[in-house]
Design an enzyme around this catalytic site. Structure first.
Site, PDB file in Angstrom:
ATOM      1  N   ARG A 145       0.699  -1.118   0.042  1.00 34.29           N
ATOM      2  CA  ARG A 145       0.094   0.119   0.097  1.00 34.29           C
ATOM      3  C   ARG A 145       0.837   1.364  -0.018  1.00 34.29           C
ATOM      4  O   ARG A 145       2.303   1.052   0.212  1.00 34.29           O
ATOM      5  CB  ARG A 145      -0.891   0.086   1.400  1.00 34.29           C
ATOM      6  CG  ARG A 145      -2.013  -0.967   1.190  1.00 34.29           C
ATOM      7  CD  ARG A 145      -2.916  -1.034   2.544  1.00 34.29           C
ATOM      8  NE  ARG A 145      -1.991  -1.690   3.558  1.00 34.29           N
ATOM      9  CZ  ARG A 145      -2.485  -1.806   4.742  1.00 34.29           C
ATOM     10  NH1 ARG A 145      -3.563  -1.493   5.043  1.00 34.29           N
ATOM     11  NH2 ARG A 145      -1.651  -2.470   5.870  1.00 34.29           N
ATOM     12  N   ASP A 174      -2.787  -6.438  15.340  1.00 35.65           N
ATOM     13  CA  ASP A 174      -2.213  -5.341  15.272  1.00 35.65           C
ATOM     14  C   ASP A 174      -2.222  -4.724  16.785  1.00 35.65           C
ATOM     15  O   ASP A 174      -1.331  -4.006  17.234  1.00 35.65           O
ATOM     16  CB  ASP A 174      -2.915  -4.233  14.581  1.00 35.65           C
ATOM     17  CG  ASP A 174      -2.197  -4.146  13.080  1.00 35.65           C
ATOM     18  OD1 ASP A 174      -1.124  -4.325  12.929  1.00 35.65           O
ATOM     19  OD2 ASP A 174      -3.154  -4.027  11.992  1.00 35.65           O
TER      20      ASP A 174
END
Length: 371
Positions: free
Chosen positions: A15, A272
């Protein structure tokens, strides 16, 4: 303002923090944009497109970091990038600081204004986190797909096809958490043909899920007993728990995991924030799975990075307006917009997001005391 877009360096992270369209908007607004060569290639954007949008291209990451007032990224800086942080710089990215004490130290030492995508709130007053939601949608949908993939025997799975076939029942998918990740995981699992159970604490959310799926998923009030019962029949377990800014609670310990059959698959989308399984440890796209207690674990901390074309568009749709606000007004933007201010996790050497401070056992200073 001078805005920098470095290339992402996390394992198989394709990304990019800003597309050429966003660069065009920033330049049109009077800002300078510096882009590291190759930053957008993984998402399908050539350097030429950034130049045509008005960006200046440079050859190395240090050139981007050292010359920029604000850095726009996708993922949190890795240790090799900590020395590149500049005094009083704005860092606008996913931070997920709760389990990352060393990164927090680096941000505090350099008095970086750390604006975390995942804690910016919704001006519409919904419970959703607007900059986290698109990646939660992507990761949720991926969770069912990668789970189905790793159920195959060559990867250590039990050898089950998620939808079954005529005469053979479909697999059981258990999703812990009925938020955006859980909802999207259920959409895909149900669409493939699996049997789906969602465990959730919020009764109103269970009503919403039941209405959304027209009763085709089973919703259960989440507690230890219902978790244990669900795990005993689960072929695929998906951890979809989120407490904004805070370390994820370890809802499933080793003893509970042993209730699952050997070769079952566990996908922890909460990795995360430290993960919601006791056995979770972050993995990468290069080495995505490991087996603990007989269960195949997939705990990749940047799942959407594997589908960057979709993910970059979805992310930039929501991050670019706030990037423009920060570039136009700098610190004043935080006074103007309380929803953007909610994204500030570190400021002037202080932790300004309470859940991060609590997770790390550190002092918390309200942002309003520092502005």
């Amino acid at each position: 303002m001078r805005v920098g877009i470095p290339k992402e360096i996390k394992d198989h992270e394709y990304r990019v923090g800003m597309m050429p369209a966003g660069v065009h908007d920033l330049v049109g607004d009077g800002h300078q944009v510096v882009v590291e060569r190759g930053a957008g290639v993984g998402s399908g954007f050539e350097d030429r497109e950034y130049e045509e949008a008005g960006a200046t291209l440079v050859d190395s990451a240090p050139e981007v970091w050292e010359s920029s007032d604000m850095i726009i990224k996708v993922k949190e800086p890795l240790a090799i990038e900590y020395p590149l942080l500049q005094e009083n710089q704005i860092l606008y990215t996913y931070l997920h600081l709760a389990p990352l004490r060393e990164l927090t130290d680096a941000l505090l030492e350099r008095q970086v204004t750390g604006v975390a995508y995942e804690t910016i709130t919704d001006p519409k007053g919904t419970r959703a986190l607007p900059l986290l939601s698109p990646m939660s949608e992507v990761a949720g949908r991926m969770a069912s797909l990668v789970g189905a993939y790793y159920l195959q025997k060559p990867f250590g799975g039990l050898g089950a096809l998620l939808p079954g076939v005529p005469g053979v029942p479909p697999s059981e998918v258990v999703i812990v958490g009925g938020g955006i990740v859980g909802l999207n995981s259920a959409k895909i699992a149900l669409g493939i043909g699996a049997r789906v159970t969602i465990l959730e604490k919020d009764v109103d959310r269970m009503r919403f899920l039941d209405d959304t799926f027209l009763g085709r998923v089973t919703t259960l009030a989440s507690n230890k007993l219902t978790l244990e019962g669900a795990l005993a029949k689960a072929d695929l377990l998906i951890g979809a728990v989120l407490i904004p800014g805070r370390s994820a609670p370890k809802l499933i310990d080793r003893k509970m995991l042993r209730l699952m059959r050997p070769g079952a698959v566990a996908v922890d989308v909460a990795v995360d924030q430290g993960g919601c399984f006791e056995t979770t440890r972050p993995t990468t796209h290069s080495d995505p799975v490991y087996t603990e207690e007989g269960v195949v674990h997939y705990c990749v901390a940047n799942m959407p990075g594997a589908v960057p074309r979709t993910s970059t568009f979805a992310l930039n749709n929501v991050t670019t307006p706030y990037a423009l606000e920060l570039a136009r007004h700098g610190e004043e933007a935080l006074r103007r917009d309380p929803h953007l201010a909610a994204g500030v996790n570190t400021f002037r050497g202080k932790i300004t997001y309470e859940a991060v401070a609590e997770s790390q056992g550190r002092p918390f200073t309200p942002l309003s005391d520092l502005l």
